[in-house]
Design a protein around this motif. Structure first.
Motif, PDB file in Angstrom:
ATOM      1  N   ASN A 361       0.805  -1.224   0.000  1.00 23.48           N
ATOM      2  CA  ASN A 361       0.000   0.000   0.000  1.00 23.48           C
ATOM      3  C   ASN A 361       0.837   1.273   0.000  1.00 23.48           C
ATOM      4  N   GLY A 362       2.163   1.139  -0.133  1.00 24.05           N
ATOM      5  CA  GLY A 362       3.017   2.301  -0.315  1.00 24.05           C
ATOM      6  C   GLY A 362       3.457   2.990   0.951  1.00 24.05           C
ATOM      7  N   TYR A 363       3.372   2.308   2.083  1.00 22.06           N
ATOM      8  CA  TYR A 363       3.826   2.897   3.343  1.00 22.06           C
ATOM      9  C   TYR A 363       5.256   2.467   3.625  1.00 22.06           C
ATOM     10  N   GLY A 364       6.020   3.376   4.234  1.00 24.76           N
ATOM     11  CA  GLY A 364       7.430   3.107   4.467  1.00 24.76           C
ATOM     12  C   GLY A 364       7.698   2.113   5.571  1.00 24.76           C
ATOM     13  N   SER A 365       6.735   1.922   6.476  1.00 31.01           N
ATOM     14  CA  SER A 365       6.928   1.012   7.603  1.00 31.01           C
ATOM     15  C   SER A 365       5.564   0.575   8.116  1.00 31.01           C
ATOM     16  N   VAL A 366       5.570  -0.431   8.989  1.00 28.82           N
ATOM     17  CA  VAL A 366       4.327  -0.859   9.619  1.00 28.82           C
ATOM     18  C   VAL A 366       3.753   0.263  10.466  1.00 28.82           C
ATOM     19  N   TYR A 367       4.637   1.023  11.138  1.00 19.80           N
ATOM     20  CA  TYR A 367       4.166   2.150  11.951  1.00 19.80           C
ATOM     21  C   TYR A 367       3.419   3.168  11.090  1.00 19.80           C
ATOM     22  N   ASP A 368       4.010   3.532   9.953  1.00 20.33           N
ATOM     23  CA  ASP A 368       3.331   4.476   9.051  1.00 20.33           C
ATOM     24  C   ASP A 368       1.994   3.912   8.582  1.00 20.33           C
ATOM     25  N   TYR A 369       1.972   2.628   8.281  1.00 21.11           N
ATOM     26  CA  TYR A 369       0.742   1.971   7.817  1.00 21.11           C
ATOM     27  C   TYR A 369      -0.346   2.055   8.883  1.00 21.11           C
ATOM     28  N   VAL A 370       0.007   1.709  10.127  1.00 22.82           N
ATOM     29  CA  VAL A 370      -0.972   1.704  11.217  1.00 22.82           C
ATOM     30  C   VAL A 370      -1.483   3.109  11.508  1.00 22.82           C
ATOM     31  N   ARG A 371      -0.593   4.095  11.523  1.00 26.41           N
ATOM     32  CA  ARG A 371      -0.988   5.448  11.929  1.00 26.41           C
ATOM     33  C   ARG A 371      -1.589   6.270  10.804  1.00 26.41           C
ATOM     34  N   GLU A 372      -1.150   6.049   9.567  1.00 24.68           N
ATOM     35  CA  GLU A 372      -1.602   6.889   8.459  1.00 24.68           C
ATOM     36  C   GLU A 372      -2.799   6.303   7.734  1.00 24.68           C
ATOM     37  N   LEU A 373      -3.005   4.985   7.824  1.00 30.78           N
ATOM     38  CA  LEU A 373      -4.182   4.413   7.159  1.00 30.78           C
ATOM     39  C   LEU A 373      -5.463   5.123   7.589  1.00 30.78           C
ATOM     40  N   PRO A 374      -5.786   5.376   8.857  1.00 29.16           N
ATOM     41  CA  PRO A 374      -5.178   4.786  10.050  1.00 29.16           C
ATOM     42  C   PRO A 374      -5.908   3.490  10.405  1.00 29.16           C
ATOM     43  N   MET A 375      -5.215   2.605  11.142  1.00 24.58           N
ATOM     44  CA  MET A 375      -5.815   1.369  11.604  1.00 24.58           C
ATOM     45  C   MET A 375      -6.484   1.656  12.952  1.00 24.58           C
ATOM     46  N   LYS A 376      -7.689   2.230  12.884  1.00 31.30           N
ATOM     47  CA  LYS A 376      -8.378   2.709  14.084  1.00 31.30           C
ATOM     48  C   LYS A 376      -8.669   1.588  15.074  1.00 31.30           C
ATOM     49  N   SER A 377      -8.876   0.389  14.566  1.00 36.04           N
ATOM     50  CA  SER A 377      -9.204  -0.716  15.467  1.00 36.04           C
ATOM     51  C   SER A 377      -8.097  -0.943  16.490  1.00 36.04           C
ATOM     52  N   VAL A 378      -6.841  -0.758  16.080  1.00 40.41           N
ATOM     53  CA  VAL A 378      -5.722  -0.941  17.006  1.00 40.41           C
ATOM     54  C   VAL A 378      -5.774   0.115  18.106  1.00 40.41           C
ATOM     55  N   GLU A 379      -6.043   1.362  17.718  1.00 44.79           N
ATOM     56  CA  GLU A 379      -6.165   2.434  18.719  1.00 44.79           C
ATOM     57  C   GLU A 379      -7.304   2.138  19.689  1.00 44.79           C
ATOM     58  N   GLU A 380      -8.367   1.527  19.199  1.00 43.17           N
ATOM     59  CA  GLU A 380      -9.554   1.299  20.023  1.00 43.17           C
ATOM     60  C   GLU A 380      -9.443   0.060  20.912  1.00 43.17           C
ATOM     61  N   VAL A 381      -8.276  -0.611  20.867  1.00 49.93           N
ATOM     62  CA  VAL A 381      -8.021  -1.711  21.793  1.00 49.93           C
ATOM     63  C   VAL A 381      -6.930  -1.330  22.793  1.00 49.93           C
ATOM     64  N   LEU A 382      -6.467  -0.077  22.739  1.00 57.08           N
ATOM     65  CA  LEU A 382      -5.522   0.385  23.752  1.00 57.08           C
ATOM     66  C   LEU A 382      -6.146   0.258  25.142  1.00 57.08           C
ATOM     67  N   PRO A 383      -5.357  -0.126  26.154  1.00 59.48           N
ATOM     68  CA  PRO A 383      -5.925  -0.314  27.496  1.00 59.48           C
ATOM     69  C   PRO A 383      -6.432   0.986  28.104  1.00 59.48           C
ATOM     70  N   VAL A 384      -7.394   0.854  28.995  1.00 61.15           N
ATOM     71  CA  VAL A 384      -7.931   2.006  29.729  1.00 61.15           C
ATOM     72  C   VAL A 384      -7.645   1.818  31.220  1.00 61.15           C
ATOM     73  N   PHE A 385      -6.495   1.209  31.517  1.00 57.66           N
ATOM     74  CA  PHE A 385      -6.053   1.045  32.899  1.00 57.66           C
ATOM     75  C   PHE A 385      -4.558   1.364  32.959  1.00 57.66           C
ATOM     76  N   ASN A 386      -3.991   1.375  34.126  1.00 55.24           N
ATOM     77  CA  ASN A 386      -2.575   1.685  34.305  1.00 55.24           C
ATOM     78  C   ASN A 386      -1.715   0.522  33.804  1.00 55.24           C
ATOM     79  N   TYR A 387      -0.838   0.804  32.854  1.00 57.09           N
ATOM     80  CA  TYR A 387       0.017  -0.271  32.344  1.00 57.09           C
ATOM     81  C   TYR A 387       1.420   0.194  31.966  1.00 57.09           C
ATOM     82  N   LEU A 388       1.704   1.501  32.026  1.00 55.89           N
ATOM     83  CA  LEU A 388       3.034   2.017  31.743  1.00 55.89           C
ATOM     84  C   LEU A 388       3.783   2.282  33.050  1.00 55.89           C
ATOM     85  N   LYS A 389       5.081   1.968  33.049  1.00 52.14           N
ATOM     86  CA  LYS A 389       5.916   2.205  34.223  1.00 52.14           C
ATOM     87  C   LYS A 389       7.087   3.099  33.840  1.00 52.14           C
ATOM     88  N   ASP A 390       7.400   4.054  34.732  1.00 52.97           N
ATOM     89  CA  ASP A 390       8.526   4.965  34.541  1.00 52.97           C
ATOM     90  C   ASP A 390       9.632   4.638  35.537  1.00 52.97           C
TER      91      ASP A 390
END
Length: 727
Positions: A361-390
């Motif tokens: 589909n002419g995207y330079g990377s999987v990241y570009d494909y996911v974000r520029e298509l955009p693959m909204k379904s992936v964004e809509e499965v992001l967690p809604v709880f605490n999962y990142l640690k610093d």
């Protein structure tokens, strides 16, 4: 700030939809047919009653159990008593059917049989309990006929008296006399000595017993459009076993068994609208008002979006979730923020399929494909709880609060709002959770790191691209994809936990699913297409290809007929007419595979072969130049747990000299003088064994001095053998 502004706009749009009434639902009315509360029986007479007190009765066989269907003309109770060592009719309150059976041999006999509405109605009672069941006038019942002296823990197979006497003898005449039922009734009625007889009707299926149509809703990668319409997961075959099990349970494809296949790359909100159209289509086929849904993974979110956010028409009776990420999946952060998927078998396969799709589909990377298509379904499965640690100043990892510096999932935030969840209350929901203890991404240990293409805006998993270490991932309970904290104890759902993994649960839960849908648990399971490894072959244009397995079977493009061919059981070919081109072979045979390419244009191509199993993903790539109609051939050897390098099929000296030029251009042969010396020796010929041995020694010396790499060495030595054999 711009990102927050964008989120706010999207949230307002969704809220407007909800408040405008676009997302509506209604409440169905449900009746309660039985109670175990001890009733006041004063004024009741315990007496035989005639058939006039039961209307429209029929004795029939559902394929596994014998049934007694009837409509009471008066309210009555049946009474059981827990004796401690068994459950039986209450003393003096004889609530049974008299069954007389006559075998073809002429023998006969009689036996008392009880009837219950559900096979688990007598479970979980204590010694000394009296158990009353109310059968209401005007209601229709399809009860089960059971034998007496029930085990203290409830019904067992031995209590299915008619079943084990007659299931294997359908031609035996079974006669039941419902006049001999002793009921607790408000009305006294004397009985005469003539009683109507009813035989088992093996052709009878009550209207109320007819199976509701069921729709299977897959998740990500669960649908594919191959040019001839969408298909249900032809790659991993995730749903094949459940589909076949449902057919064995009495469902018929296109009559009451359907699949909702859809473009899983799009927003779940859009898919929910398409899902409504599918339900309307099914209702028109079955001429019914309600359907049952079995939704796997993200498919469960599509079904929820229809009920909670769509133009819901109160047309779902039962909704069964299979490993649905109700609170999101941490793996989706890797995809949405970095264009990565994960390290497990199915994730590695998904990553490579995304890559060939991105390239096509002419995207330079999987990241570009996911974000520029955009693959909204992936964004809509992001967690809604605490999962990142610093990382703190003392080098400890501290959890980051979800309200601060996370990629927010407005879709799930709205879907999980209590006012939206309440819209599910009038659906019979079963939430099946796979929790095999398989390592599942639960937390990500992230650091701040700049990437040119904007990846990892909210944090880069520390060491993710390192060859060693934990890749910034903390594993915990779950099904390998969805963490246990995401789908357990969610809202007021009834959880059923199964020892399984994310995709395998579709097969492992088949008995639970079918029992929930039909009331009957199957005695057998369908267990096919359970694979441990995959061979993936991809072509990055401009070329088509065909793969020939060690047994000579083919999958890919038939160049002679200009058509698709697939002779390998379970294999998948994406086709060559539109979309990216790739082949997936599950549990491939060991041995030598041939891959033939045919140019569709002029330019450079890349052929990629990957072996993916539970422990590793091994890739072998080869690039070449092709012209329209030009053919190149490659070999690759597959062992139990490894593959060799892709090797061009070279049969002539001229082909080998051309390949050496290509190898030199790629830098695989990095010494100009050695290259010229090699070409000179080849042109001098190697007709005898001495010349052949000298060439091989010269190549080995080049390899030892690192003037040629291992892949180029393998290509040239294999070519020498082919050429020598053809002389």
């Amino acid at each position: 700030m711009n990102y927050l502004k964008s989120d706010l706009i999207k949230y307002l749009i969704l809220t407007i939809f909800v408040l405008s009434g676009f997302f509506m639902y209604t409440n169905p009315v449900q009746a309660i047919y039985a109670t175990t509360t001890s009733p006041a029986l004063s004024g009741y007479n315990f007496q035989n009653i005639s058939g006039d007190y039961i209307a429209d009765s029929s004795f029939w066989f559902d394929g596994e159990h014998f049934r007694f269907s009837f409509t009471p003309t008066r309210d009555f109770y049946t009474v059981f008593y827990h004796y401690g060592d068994r459950i039986a009719h209450y003393p003096y309150y004889f609530t049974y059917l008299t069954a007389s059976y006559f075998f073809q041999s002429g023998g006969g006999g009689g036996h008392g049989a009880y009837f219950v509405e559900n096979l688990d109605d007598l479970n979980n009672y204590q010694a000394g309990n009296s158990i009353f069941f109310l059968w209401e006038a005007g209601q229709r019942y399809d009860s089960y006929i059971i034998d007496g002296d029930i085990a203290s823990s409830g019904l067992t197979e031995d209590n299915l008296y008619l079943n084990w006497h007659f299931k294997d003898n359908p031609d035996d005449k079974l006669k039941l006399d419902y006049s001999y039922v002793k009921f607790a009734s408000r009305y006294f009625d004397s009985i005469n000595n003539t009683h109507p007889k009813n035989y088992i009707n093996y052709d009878y299926v009550p209207e109320d017993y007819k199976l509701d149509p069921v729709i299977i809703v897959p998740g990500i990668l669960g649908s594919w459009d191959l040019g001839g319409g969408w298909q249900l997961d032809p790659i991993l075959n995730t749903y094949d076993n459940l589909w076949e099990a449902l057919k064995l349970a009495g469902y018929e494809e296109g009559v009451n068994l359907f699949a909702f296949t859809y473009n899983w790359r799009l927003s779940n909100v859009y898919s929910a609208m398409e899902f409504k159209n599918k339900i309307d289509e099914v209702k028109a086929v079955c001429d019914c008002d309600k359907v049952d849904i079995v939704a796997h993974s993200m498919g469960g979110l599509v079904a929820r979006a229809y009920v909670e956010m769509g133009d819901y028409e109160n047309d779902i009776d039962q909704l069964i979730f299979l490993s649905t990420p109700h609170r999101g999946s941490v793996v989706s952060y890797l995809t949405w923020e970095g264009g990565e998927v994960g390290f497990k078998k199915n994730e590695q396969l998904q990553q490579r399929i995304f890559k060939v799709e991105a390239e096509f589909n002419g995207y330079g990377s999987v990241y570009d494909y996911v974000r520029e298509l955009p693959m909204k379904s992936v964004e809509e499965v992001l967690p809604v709880f605490n999962y990142l640690k610093d990382k703190s100043l003392d080098d400890n990892w501290q959890i980051r609060d979800y309200s601060h510096n996370y990629p927010h999932n407005l879709f799930l935030e709205l879907l999980n709002n209590p006012s939206q969840l309440d819209k599910l209350n009038n659906i019979d929901i079963t939430n099946i959770i796979a929790n095999s203890g398989e390592a599942t991404v639960n937390y990500l240990k992230v650091i701040s790191k700049d990437f040119i293409d904007g990846q990892w805006q909210y944090g880069y998993p520390d060491g993710f691209y390192s060859a060693f270490g934990d890749h910034g991932i903390e594993y915990g309970p779950g099904d390998g994809t969805v963490p246990y904290t995401s789908n357990s104890k969610f809202y007021n759902f009834s959880d059923v936990i199964i020892n399984s993994s994310h995709n395998q649960v579709v097969t492992d839960a088949q008995k639970v699913v079918i029992k929930e849908l039909t009331g009957n648990e199957p005695t057998v399971e369908v267990r096919k297409n359970i694979f441990s490894k995959y061979l993936l072959i991809r072509i990055f244009s401009p070329a088509d290809f065909v793969v020939v397995a060690p047994d000579g079977k083919r999958v890919g493009k038939d160049f002679t007929n200009n058509s698709s061919v697939n002779e390998i059981d379970g294999a998948f070919y994406s086709g060559f007419e539109s979309g990216p081109e790739f082949v997936v072979i599950p549990d491939p045979l060991e041995g030598k595979y041939n891959v033939d390419l045919q140019g569709t244009g002029t330019g450079e191509y890349k052929l990629s072969v990957s072996l993916i199993d539970d422990n590793q993903a091994i890739d072998s790539d080869y690039s070449g130049f092709v012209t329209p109609g030009g053919v190149d051939s490659y070999n690759i050897n597959l062992l139990a747990n490894s593959i060799s390098s892709l090797t061009p099929q070279i049969n002539t000296l001229e082909e080998l000299l051309e390949e050496i030029d290509t190898i030199y251009q790629k830098g695989w042969l990095n010494h100009f003088g050695s290259k010229n010396a090699l070409v000179s020796q080849l042109k001098n010929g190697f007709k005898n064994n001495q010349q052949f041995d000298q060439l091989n020694k010269f190549l080995a010396n080049m390899l030892e001095k690192k003037r040629i790499n291992q892949q180029a060495y393998g290509i040239i030595t294999s070519a020498l053998i082919n050429i020598k054999n053809n002389l």
